[in-house]
Design a protein around this motif. Structure first.
Motif, PDB file in Angstrom:
ATOM      1  N   LEU A  31      17.774 -43.167 -35.277  1.00  0.00           N
ATOM      2  CA  LEU A  31      19.082 -43.206 -35.938  1.00  0.00           C
ATOM      3  C   LEU A  31      19.252 -44.543 -36.646  1.00  0.00           C
ATOM      4  O   LEU A  31      19.042 -45.605 -36.057  1.00  0.00           O
ATOM      5  CB  LEU A  31      20.176 -43.023 -34.883  1.00  0.00           C
ATOM      6  N   ASN A  32      19.611 -44.497 -37.950  1.00  0.00           N
ATOM      7  CA  ASN A  32      19.855 -45.766 -38.646  1.00  0.00           C
ATOM      8  C   ASN A  32      21.344 -46.101 -38.613  1.00  0.00           C
ATOM      9  O   ASN A  32      22.181 -45.335 -38.120  1.00  0.00           O
ATOM     10  CB  ASN A  32      19.298 -45.733 -40.071  1.00  0.00           C
ATOM     11  N   ARG A  33      21.680 -47.258 -39.165  1.00  0.00           N
ATOM     12  CA  ARG A  33      23.057 -47.743 -39.061  1.00  0.00           C
ATOM     13  C   ARG A  33      24.040 -46.948 -39.906  1.00  0.00           C
ATOM     14  O   ARG A  33      25.252 -47.068 -39.740  1.00  0.00           O
ATOM     15  CB  ARG A  33      23.113 -49.222 -39.442  1.00  0.00           C
ATOM     16  N   ARG A 526      28.873 -45.009 -34.843  1.00  0.00           N
ATOM     17  CA  ARG A 526      29.660 -43.784 -34.669  1.00  0.00           C
ATOM     18  C   ARG A 526      28.958 -42.707 -33.853  1.00  0.00           C
ATOM     19  O   ARG A 526      29.585 -41.731 -33.455  1.00  0.00           O
ATOM     20  CB  ARG A 526      30.018 -43.207 -36.039  1.00  0.00           C
ATOM     21  N   PHE A 527      27.629 -42.866 -33.619  1.00  0.00           N
ATOM     22  CA  PHE A 527      26.889 -41.770 -32.992  1.00  0.00           C
ATOM     23  C   PHE A 527      25.942 -42.287 -31.914  1.00  0.00           C
ATOM     24  O   PHE A 527      25.460 -43.419 -31.962  1.00  0.00           O
ATOM     25  CB  PHE A 527      26.062 -41.003 -34.037  1.00  0.00           C
ATOM     26  N   ARG A 528      25.660 -41.419 -30.962  1.00  0.00           N
ATOM     27  CA  ARG A 528      24.552 -41.564 -30.031  1.00  0.00           C
ATOM     28  C   ARG A 528      23.799 -40.242 -30.011  1.00  0.00           C
ATOM     29  O   ARG A 528      24.409 -39.162 -30.054  1.00  0.00           O
ATOM     30  CB  ARG A 528      25.046 -41.892 -28.618  1.00  0.00           C
ATOM     31  N   VAL A 529      22.477 -40.316 -29.955  1.00  0.00           N
ATOM     32  CA  VAL A 529      21.664 -39.094 -29.915  1.00  0.00           C
ATOM     33  C   VAL A 529      20.770 -39.139 -28.685  1.00  0.00           C
ATOM     34  O   VAL A 529      20.373 -40.218 -28.220  1.00  0.00           O
ATOM     35  CB  VAL A 529      20.819 -38.918 -31.194  1.00  0.00           C
ATOM     36  N   ASN A 541      13.204 -28.318 -25.990  1.00  0.00           N
ATOM     37  CA  ASN A 541      14.342 -29.222 -25.835  1.00  0.00           C
ATOM     38  C   ASN A 541      15.254 -29.107 -27.051  1.00  0.00           C
ATOM     39  O   ASN A 541      14.988 -28.327 -27.976  1.00  0.00           O
ATOM     40  CB  ASN A 541      13.874 -30.668 -25.625  1.00  0.00           C
ATOM     41  N   GLN A 542      16.307 -29.888 -27.047  1.00  0.00           N
ATOM     42  CA  GLN A 542      17.327 -29.852 -28.092  1.00  0.00           C
ATOM     43  C   GLN A 542      17.790 -31.279 -28.357  1.00  0.00           C
ATOM     44  O   GLN A 542      17.775 -32.119 -27.453  1.00  0.00           O
ATOM     45  CB  GLN A 542      18.503 -28.988 -27.627  1.00  0.00           C
ATOM     46  N   ILE A 543      18.149 -31.552 -29.610  1.00  0.00           N
ATOM     47  CA  ILE A 543      18.717 -32.847 -29.956  1.00  0.00           C
ATOM     48  C   ILE A 543      20.238 -32.744 -29.909  1.00  0.00           C
ATOM     49  O   ILE A 543      20.831 -31.890 -30.580  1.00  0.00           O
ATOM     50  CB  ILE A 543      18.255 -33.308 -31.351  1.00  0.00           C
ATOM     51  N   MET A 544      20.844 -33.592 -29.116  1.00  0.00           N
ATOM     52  CA  MET A 544      22.296 -33.616 -28.964  1.00  0.00           C
ATOM     53  C   MET A 544      22.854 -34.870 -29.642  1.00  0.00           C
ATOM     54  O   MET A 544      22.252 -35.948 -29.599  1.00  0.00           O
ATOM     55  CB  MET A 544      22.692 -33.611 -27.499  1.00  0.00           C
ATOM     56  N   VAL A 545      24.039 -34.694 -30.266  1.00  0.00           N
ATOM     57  CA  VAL A 545      24.697 -35.794 -30.989  1.00  0.00           C
ATOM     58  C   VAL A 545      26.079 -36.018 -30.390  1.00  0.00           C
ATOM     59  O   VAL A 545      26.923 -35.124 -30.370  1.00  0.00           O
ATOM     60  CB  VAL A 545      24.814 -35.467 -32.493  1.00  0.00           C
ATOM     61  N   THR A 553      30.544 -33.841 -28.334  1.00  0.00           N
ATOM     62  CA  THR A 553      29.089 -33.766 -28.356  1.00  0.00           C
ATOM     63  C   THR A 553      28.665 -32.403 -28.876  1.00  0.00           C
ATOM     64  O   THR A 553      29.137 -31.372 -28.382  1.00  0.00           O
ATOM     65  CB  THR A 553      28.506 -33.993 -26.949  1.00  0.00           C
ATOM     66  N   ASP A 554      27.785 -32.402 -29.887  1.00  0.00           N
ATOM     67  CA  ASP A 554      27.328 -31.160 -30.515  1.00  0.00           C
ATOM     68  C   ASP A 554      25.810 -31.108 -30.523  1.00  0.00           C
ATOM     69  O   ASP A 554      25.141 -32.140 -30.620  1.00  0.00           O
ATOM     70  CB  ASP A 554      27.803 -31.075 -31.968  1.00  0.00           C
ATOM     71  N   PRO A 555      25.242 -29.895 -30.477  1.00  0.00           N
ATOM     72  CA  PRO A 555      23.798 -29.775 -30.748  1.00  0.00           C
ATOM     73  C   PRO A 555      23.553 -30.015 -32.232  1.00  0.00           C
ATOM     74  O   PRO A 555      24.382 -29.663 -33.079  1.00  0.00           O
ATOM     75  CB  PRO A 555      23.476 -28.334 -30.353  1.00  0.00           C
ATOM     76  N   LEU A 556      22.420 -30.606 -32.557  1.00  0.00           N
ATOM     77  CA  LEU A 556      22.109 -30.872 -33.959  1.00  0.00           C
ATOM     78  C   LEU A 556      21.863 -29.581 -34.723  1.00  0.00           C
ATOM     79  O   LEU A 556      22.137 -29.491 -35.921  1.00  0.00           O
ATOM     80  CB  LEU A 556      20.888 -31.794 -34.055  1.00  0.00           C
ATOM     81  N   PHE A 557      21.345 -28.569 -34.053  1.00  0.00           N
ATOM     82  CA  PHE A 557      21.040 -27.292 -34.699  1.00  0.00           C
ATOM     83  C   PHE A 557      21.275 -26.182 -33.673  1.00  0.00           C
ATOM     84  O   PHE A 557      21.325 -26.441 -32.463  1.00  0.00           O
ATOM     85  CB  PHE A 557      19.597 -27.254 -35.207  1.00  0.00           C
ATOM     86  N   PRO A 558      21.422 -24.945 -34.107  1.00  0.00           N
ATOM     87  CA  PRO A 558      21.712 -23.850 -33.169  1.00  0.00           C
ATOM     88  C   PRO A 558      20.552 -23.610 -32.210  1.00  0.00           C
ATOM     89  O   PRO A 558      19.378 -23.773 -32.562  1.00  0.00           O
ATOM     90  CB  PRO A 558      21.934 -22.635 -34.080  1.00  0.00           C
ATOM     91  N   LEU A 559      20.877 -23.211 -30.992  1.00  0.00           N
ATOM     92  CA  LEU A 559      19.854 -22.802 -30.043  1.00  0.00           C
ATOM     93  C   LEU A 559      19.230 -21.473 -30.495  1.00  0.00           C
ATOM     94  O   LEU A 559      19.878 -20.679 -31.186  1.00  0.00           O
ATOM     95  CB  LEU A 559      20.465 -22.611 -28.659  1.00  0.00           C
TER      96      LEU A 559
END
Length: 796
Positions: A31-33, A526-529, A541-545, A553-559
């Protein structure tokens, strides 16, 4: 069940491991700034290509419904490529992608399923998808169940998606949906019948019902389009030439009369299960590959548009057209090696043919190149001389549109040769090239494991089109642009790492002399992943934001919508006398076994598919098979597969006409061991089953006294049956129906037999010819595929 007293050999696990099932694993979040996220998706155990990664960028500030942000794909692994007039097309499990007409700016193709638009990533092989030569239309298969798919047509210029047909047999090669050169027609097969579809009727909203678009019995392998747009269709042993304007008449009256030109009669019936053919550029002849080995040239009888207008160079014979000049020319001195299929065939207007073949002999995949010159033939009365050409490590070939230059890839090089003289012209370095395709007479596309480039063979220079994989991705500390490294060669052939920077404006990577990577991180203002494991899904696995300011907190993409098969509620008690299945609860795994009774038909396809998936399976070989096919036995043994006994003869051991005692069983098992050792120098595993799976207590006791374990089955695909057990009618299940039956009956620990060889009732096809469809179905259900011995170990 008693344990083996003689150990089963596991040496081949060093070569072929247990297939653990394809899965997608997300890695390297960075994650960048500015709240932009880089991450990779690793495709594990991809058939044919092994494991590789795809690179993505997500703008977390741009939220989609139910997800954390908009995603852009930055690397494109070329599992399949297609060179179109409208640019280059790449297909892989993440979607379909194209450049513009200047071959720049690779991006996801609109109006087609893609991961970046919320669709699931495909596991295993991707379903067949075929683009029209104009690039304006796509027809593709969409799974509708185990073994079956719907045929979909998409107008890429804004038209609506149209379902053309239901319940087609699943296939993975684009050749199964061939387009005419003018993009006005395509073909498809269903229930062993061939159909056409007219784009003109589609545009004018007057598409005929499917039953009025049937051209006859057979599949798409029975038909080929010529360069001029004529359809060559083999119906049984008759060869027809049909123009586009005659397709409607042919389909409307196919049960009453034949339309088109009757070009000749073959000396055998064309079998779509094993036979293939190719057409000469001038529509004067076809090359027939009978049964995967015999090669014939068939010159058309009176191949002109009418008896009064024959094609140049041919004159019609007297009397019946089937007795006209021309006919079959056999090449008895050219008999392809066993377990061989023609991978690519090139045929120029000067009657020079080049064949790239692939075979699987003695455990090793071998590509061979052959050249055949027919230009000296006189009216089909004699053939030219065919010879093998030495090109070490050859993987792919491609002929320029003008027929003058041939590109060949091998190892880390691409060579250009004069097609007629075979003289060497030039070579280029490219790390692990996979596919080749010409844009025109001078520009060549080389798509490889690390990048895809366009080579200008006249200017002797190349241009990067896309990255296939990105090593060490990250953000540049100064520009905050995506950067990565990759593998490439310089003009002197020195291989090393290079650096790239991604330009979002041009949708392209550009070389940099060096990069200044910023420290990777998972936190911005503003974010943590973070990565979260997923159970029993296609994604590991899944990427959470985590949105810090919004307490959300949301998943980055649908399961993935589909989940793996559930385990049974309780364990099943195994058979006491023999091994019938593995544990129902410990692992989601099955054993595919292959039974060889006499004929080795289908073995080449089986070995190739198992190699594609990296599978080690169990074969049971009968004495007749071993004695008739010693070379095939060596191929199986050296491929690392487990081999058990199917007894020395193929009789029903419980038939009252035979006297079967303990000594007969012991002698039959011992003789099979000796025959197998004589053929291969290897020992059989102490696993066996009786012919037709028919046993009694005496047979089982006798085999146990020799330390054999009897292996039963708990799923019967009925690939051997000529009658429907329910109705008693003479029939045979189609391959998709057999796959559906297997998927309905299988459980964790199941043993699924597949019969090799031929049968007298060929309707419905052979299950082994659809082995990749079965494996894909099992992978999607979450199953691993293991040898029987491993299933036994896991059941203890």
């Amino acid at each position: 069940m008693r344990r083996l007293t003689r150990p089963v050999s596991f040496f081949a696990f060093l070569v072929l491991g247990m297939f653990l099932g394809a899965q997608i694993r997300f890695e390297n979040p960075d994650l960048n700034r500015r709240g932009e996220l880089l991450f990779t998706a690793k495709v594990e155990n991809s058939p044919r290509y092994g494991s590789y990664t795809a690179l993505f960028q997500a703008a977390l500030e741009s939220s989609g419904e139910g997800t954390a942000g908009a995603i852009t794909q930055l690397s494109f692994f070329p599992e399949q490529i297609l060179v179109l007039g409208s640019g280059l097309q790449i297909q892989n499990p993440f979607g379909v992608f194209r450049t513009n007409s200047q071959f720049s700016g690779m991006e996801v193709l609109e109006r087609f399923p893609a991961f970046v638009r919320g669709d699931e990533i495909t596991l295993g092989k991707t379903l067949a998808m075929s683009a029209s030569p104009s690039g304006a239309y796509l027809c593709f298969l969409r799974s509708s169940g185990s073994g079956y798919a719907d045929l979909i047509l998409t107008d890429l210029n804004g038209g609506a998606e149209q379902r053309i047909s239901r319940n087609l047999e699943i296939r993975y090669e684009a050749e199964g949906l061939p387009w005419s050169p003018d993009s006005e027609f395509f073909l498809y097969s269903k229930d062993e019948k061939l159909y056409y579809f007219s784009l003109r009727q589609f545009r004018e909203n007057r598409v005929l019902p499917e039953e009025y678009r049937c051209l006859g019995a057979g599949g798409t392998v029975n038909a080929r389009w010529t360069e001029e747009g004529t359809l060559v269709f083999i119906d049984g042993d008759l060869v027809h030439l049909i123009t586009g304007s005659e397709l409607f008449t042919r389909s409307l009256y196919n049960t009453l009369l034949d339309t088109g030109i009757l070009a000749g009669r073959l000396p055998f019936r064309f079998d779509p299960n094993f036979d293939r053919f190719w057409v000469s550029p001038g529509e004067e002849a076809i090359l027939l590959n009978k049964g995967g080995q015999n090669i014939f040239i068939h010159y058309f009888n009176n191949p002109g548009p009418s008896p009064d207008l024959p094609r140049p160079g041919f004159s019609p014979g007297p009397g019946n057209p089937l007795n006209a000049a021309g006919g079959i020319v056999a090449l008895p001195y050219f008999y392809l090696p066993r377990n061989t299929r023609i991978k690519t065939l090139l045929w120029t207007s000067r009657d020079r043919i080049t064949l790239l073949t692939v075979s699987y002999a003695e455990g090793v995949e071998q590509n061979r190149l052959y050249r055949l010159n027919l230009s000296a033939s006189q009216g089909g009365s004699q053939s030219g001389f065919l010879s093998e050409v030495t090109e070490p490590g050859l993987t792919a070939i491609a002929l320029s549109p003008d027929g003058r230059r041939l590109a060949l890839s091998s190892g880390d090089r691409i060579r250009i040769r004069d097609y007629e003289t075979w003289n060497f012209i030039q070579e280029y370095y490219h790390p692990e090239p996979l596919h080749l395709g010409w844009v025109d007479g001078s520009r060549l596309i080389a798509a490889g494991r690390w990048y895809t480039e366009m080579i200008d063979t006249l200017q002797n220079q190349s241009r990067l089109l896309s990255l296939s994989q990105a090593a060490a991705p990250g953000w540049d500390g100064g520009t905050q642009l995506p950067v990565c490294s990759g593998r490439a060669y310089d003009s002197a052939g020195n291989r090393g790492d290079v650096f790239y920077e991604y330009d979002a404006a041009s949708l392209a990577w550009r070389r940099r002399s060096a990069v200044n990577p910023a420290p990777s991180g998972l936190v911005s203002p503003r974010f943590r992943v973070y990565l979260e494991p997923i159970g029993d899904r296609a994604y590991a696995n899944q990427i959470m934001v985590r949105r810090v300011n919004e307490l959300r907190t949301d998943p980055l993409f649908p399961l993935p919508r589909s989940s793996y098969d559930p385990f049974p509620v309780e364990e099943e008690t195994p058979q006491e006398d023999y091994f019938s299945h593995g544990s129902r609860l410990r692992r989601r795994e099955v054993a595919l076994i292959f039974n060889g009774m006499d004929s080795a038909a289908g073995l080449a396809e089986v070995l190739n598919v198992l190699k594609d998936y990296g599978l080690r399976c169990t074969f049971f070989l009968n004495g007749d098979f071993i004695r008739q096919n010693p070379d095939a036995c060596r191929d199986i043994a050296l491929s690392g597969h487990e081999v058990g006994s199917l007894f020395s003869s193929g009789i029903n051991l419980t038939d009252s006409r035979y006297v079967v005692d303990r000594d007969y069983i012991k002698l039959g098992l011992a003789r099979n061991e000796d025959d197998y050792f004589s053929a291969t120098g290897r020992e059989l595993a102490l696993l066996w089953h009786a012919p037709h799976y028919v046993v009694n207590s005496l047979i089982l006791e006798a085999s146990r006294e020799m330390n054999y374990v009897y292996v039963g089955r708990d799923v019967d695909p009925l690939d051997w049956a000529l009658t429907d057990p329910a109705s008693g009618r003479l029939t045979r299940l189609s391959a998709p129906a057999m796959i559906t039956r297997i998927m309905d009956l299988k459980k964790p620990g199941s043993i699924i037999p597949i019969q090799l060889g031929l049968n007298d009732f060929r309707s419905g096809g052979y299950l082994y010819n659809s082995l990749d469809v079965l494996i894909n179905s099992l992978v999607h259900a979450g199953y691993s595929i293991v040898p029987v011995s491993q299933l036994m170990e896991h059941a203890l």
